[in-house]
Design an enzyme around this catalytic site. Structure first.
Site, PDB file in Angstrom:
ATOM      1  N   LYS A 171     -29.644   4.317 -20.033  1.00 46.98           N
ATOM      2  CA  LYS A 171     -28.176   4.214 -20.113  1.00 46.98           C
ATOM      3  C   LYS A 171     -27.754   3.216 -21.185  1.00 46.98           C
ATOM      4  CE  LYS A 171     -24.567   1.741 -17.661  1.00 46.98           C
ATOM      5  NZ  LYS A 171     -24.741   0.333 -18.011  1.00 46.98           N
ATOM      6  N   ASN A 172     -28.335   2.020 -21.149  1.00 43.87           N
ATOM      7  CA  ASN A 172     -27.833   0.977 -22.041  1.00 43.87           C
ATOM      8  C   ASN A 172     -28.236   1.186 -23.500  1.00 43.87           C
ATOM      9  OD1 ASN A 172     -26.376  -0.157 -20.023  1.00 43.87           O
ATOM     10  ND2 ASN A 172     -27.847  -1.793 -19.565  1.00 43.87           N
TER      11      ASN A 172
ATOM     12  N   CYS B 205     -18.352  -3.044 -15.359  1.00 39.82           N
ATOM     13  CA  CYS B 205     -18.537  -3.749 -14.094  1.00 39.82           C
ATOM     14  C   CYS B 205     -18.010  -5.171 -14.179  1.00 39.82           C
ATOM     15  CB  CYS B 205     -20.027  -3.819 -13.751  1.00 39.82           C
ATOM     16  SG  CYS B 205     -20.724  -2.238 -13.293  1.00 39.82           S
TER      17      CYS B 205
ATOM     18  N   ARG C  93     -16.835 -11.932 -18.774  1.00 42.92           N
ATOM     19  CA  ARG C  93     -17.762 -11.347 -19.755  1.00 42.92           C
ATOM     20  C   ARG C  93     -17.086 -11.372 -21.133  1.00 42.92           C
ATOM     21  NH1 ARG C  93     -20.085  -5.810 -17.357  1.00 42.92           N
ATOM     22  NH2 ARG C  93     -21.692  -6.100 -18.927  1.00 42.92           N
TER      23      ARG C  93
ATOM     24  N   ILE D 286     -16.335 -11.630 -25.241  1.00 41.73           N
ATOM     25  CA  ILE D 286     -16.978 -10.991 -26.396  1.00 41.73           C
ATOM     26  C   ILE D 286     -16.785 -11.857 -27.655  1.00 41.73           C
ATOM     27  CG2 ILE D 286     -16.908  -8.618 -25.501  1.00 41.73           C
ATOM     28  CD1 ILE D 286     -14.534  -8.117 -27.438  1.00 41.73           C
TER      29      ILE D 286
ATOM     30  N   ASP E 153     -30.102  -6.891 -14.278  1.00 45.63           N
ATOM     31  CA  ASP E 153     -29.695  -5.595 -13.710  1.00 45.63           C
ATOM     32  C   ASP E 153     -30.588  -5.167 -12.537  1.00 45.63           C
ATOM     33  OD1 ASP E 153     -27.789  -5.584 -15.667  1.00 45.63           O
ATOM     34  OD2 ASP E 153     -28.862  -4.209 -16.990  1.00 45.63           O
TER      35      ASP E 153
ATOM     36  N   ARG F 164     -21.637   5.978 -12.749  1.00 46.29           N
ATOM     37  CA  ARG F 164     -21.492   5.542 -14.138  1.00 46.29           C
ATOM     38  C   ARG F 164     -22.861   5.362 -14.785  1.00 46.29           C
ATOM     39  NH1 ARG F 164     -19.383   0.262 -15.044  1.00 46.29           N
ATOM     40  NH2 ARG F 164     -20.413   0.768 -16.978  1.00 46.29           N
TER      41      ARG F 164
END
Ligand code: EPU
Length: 421
Positions: free
Chosen positions: A23-24, A118, A123, A125, A307, A399
């Site tokens: 996914k990432n 999430c 978080r 940037i 994760d 997701r």
């Protein structure tokens, strides 16, 4: 009306499970494709909602998308248009911020609504932004919207205060077509970064050092289409490994790069799990003895992945003794513990850490997936628990996990989806 997942726990898992593409990596490879001057084909694409949100963004940008097979996407940006990205799809996932680097690099201009994803505590940037500014861009922020522009994007030496995955990839994307050399120091080393750099190099970029903490990108004038197969999802593989250690008679996890999850496998060995680690598979058998509690501290790769912290916490409820789980990446990533407590887990939540005392019997209850990996943690708990666990807000799980219920049912889990009032 809401869709929930119900798990009737206590059934041993048995069989083989195939891990999907990461996914990432996927959520960065799709935005990376817009840099090309021709069609980019990626295979191993996981069937997850994040991919659908990114496909919607590509449509807004007039990138043509063809799907020959479910896990196979061809993206053709030949006729794309750089429109402002303010659609709801952009806000559905945090990784839509990769369009910042890609569109800034390609057009010298991007306007995009703040990303979602999430909630794991704050978080920021700021490191992405600092990187773009060092390369000559100006960044304006107004009511949730970033406008980033540059008449002359140029290479720069950028030191990341934190080895951020997102900032490393975003700066790499911006630097591919920039004028001159960009050096990212204290770059993140996650396998997904190597995967993105590999695809960009196939497209004609000139990137060295991905996977180390210094990445050099020499700007090129143009990049073209290519064919790329996504690496296996180490977090999905780790999640199944944790499920196997928790409740499998015997489970073979296929399409995994064991090196990518050594942070987890070394801890499982310490606990006494019975594993055979192959080249691209891992076989787990039920351990004759109770697993022993171990402490974990999440760290950037190759340390224990944040994760996997949440699903691992659910496993620790079954281990003998006291375990301390510390998350150094996201200090607030402990909402799953409140849900696990409802199911009977003995957990004390501290600041940036949790103490788990096991083994405890878990009981099915109504619980909520507050974020993606919390959802995975609740599935682990549901598989172990006595009775029925009803998981709400399953959209978080969808997701990022490719048909997790289909895969688990094939392994013998009693699990289904239902619409409830
Ligand atoms: N950070 C900053 N400033 C920045 C960027 C990051 O302070 O500009 C901080 C973050 O707040 C965090 C740390 O640096 O404390 C690491 O964040 P990073 O940027 O590495 O994380 P990310 O790129 O936002 C990716 C994954 C996450 C995963 C983290 C850490 C994607 C799309 N997301 O996020 O995955 O937890 O790296 O490995 O790749 C998940 O899959 O469930 C997930 C949340």
């Amino acid at each position: 009306m809401e869709e929930v997942i119900r798990i009737d726990g206590g059934r041993p898992l048995r069989g083989e499970v195939m891990i999907s593409g990461a996914k990432n990596a996927t959520v960065a490879l799709i935005p990376a494709a817009v840099l090309a001057r021709g069609p980019v084909t990626i295979t191993g694409v996981p069937n997850i909602a994040d991919v659908e949100s990114l496909a919607r963004i590509l449509e807004l940008l007039n990138v043509k998308i063809y799907r020959q097979r479910e896990d196979h996407i061809i993206m053709d940006p030949t006729d794309m248009k750089n429109v402002d990205l303010e659609d709801d799809a952009v806000k559905k996932l945090r990784a839509s911020y990769y369009f910042m680097g890609a569109l800034l690099g390609k057009y010298g201009y991007v306007r995009i609504k703040m990303s979602g994803g999430c909630y794991l505590g704050p978080r920021p940037i700021d490191l992405h932004i600092k990187g773009f500014e060092a390369m000559g861009a100006t960044v304006e922020y107004d009511r949730g919207c970033y406008t980033i522009k540059s008449d002359h994007l140029h290479g720069a030496k950028i030191f990341l205060d934190i080895a951020s995955v997102g900032a490393t990839i975003n700066i790499m994307l911006a630097a591919v077509l920039a004028d001159g050399r960009t050096t990212i120091e204290n770059a993140a080393k996650e396998p997904e970064i190597i995967d993105i750099a590999t695809m960009l190099n196939k497209m004609g970029a000139n990137i060295h050092g991905a996977g180390t903490n210094v990445i050099t990108i020499d700007g090129v004038h143009e990049v073209w289409g290519c064919f790329h197969e996504i690496i296996p999802d180490r977090i999905e593989a780790g999640t199944f490994l944790i499920m196997a250690a928790a409740c499998a008679e015997e489970m073979k996890i296929v399409n995994v790069i064991p090196k990518h999850i050594e942070g987890l496998t070394s801890k499982l060995m310490e606990m006494g799990a019975d594993m055979d680690i192959g080249i691209d598979s891992i076989l787990v058998r039920r351990s004759p003895k109770l697993l022993k509690a171990v402490d974990i501290t999440t760290k950037p790769y190759p340390g224990f992945a944040t994760d996997l912290q949440q699903p691992f916490t659910a496993l620790l409820t079954q281990a003998d003794g006291m375990a301390v789980v510390t998350d150094t990446i996201y200090k607030e990533r402990f909402k799953h513990c409140l849900e696990l407590q409802r199911m009977g887990a003995n957990i004390e939540i501290g600041s940036g850490s949790a103490m788990i005392k096991g083994p405890t019997r878990l009981y099915g209850d109504k619980v909520t997936a507050t974020d993606l990996r919390c959802g995975a943690s609740l599935i682990v708990a549901g598989l172990i628990a006595d009775g029925v666990t009803e998981i709400h807000d399953v959209y978080h799980i969808d997701r990022g996990y490719d048909r997790i219920d289909t895969k688990l049912k094939a392994l013998g889990a009693s699990m289904h989806r239902e619409i409830v009032e």
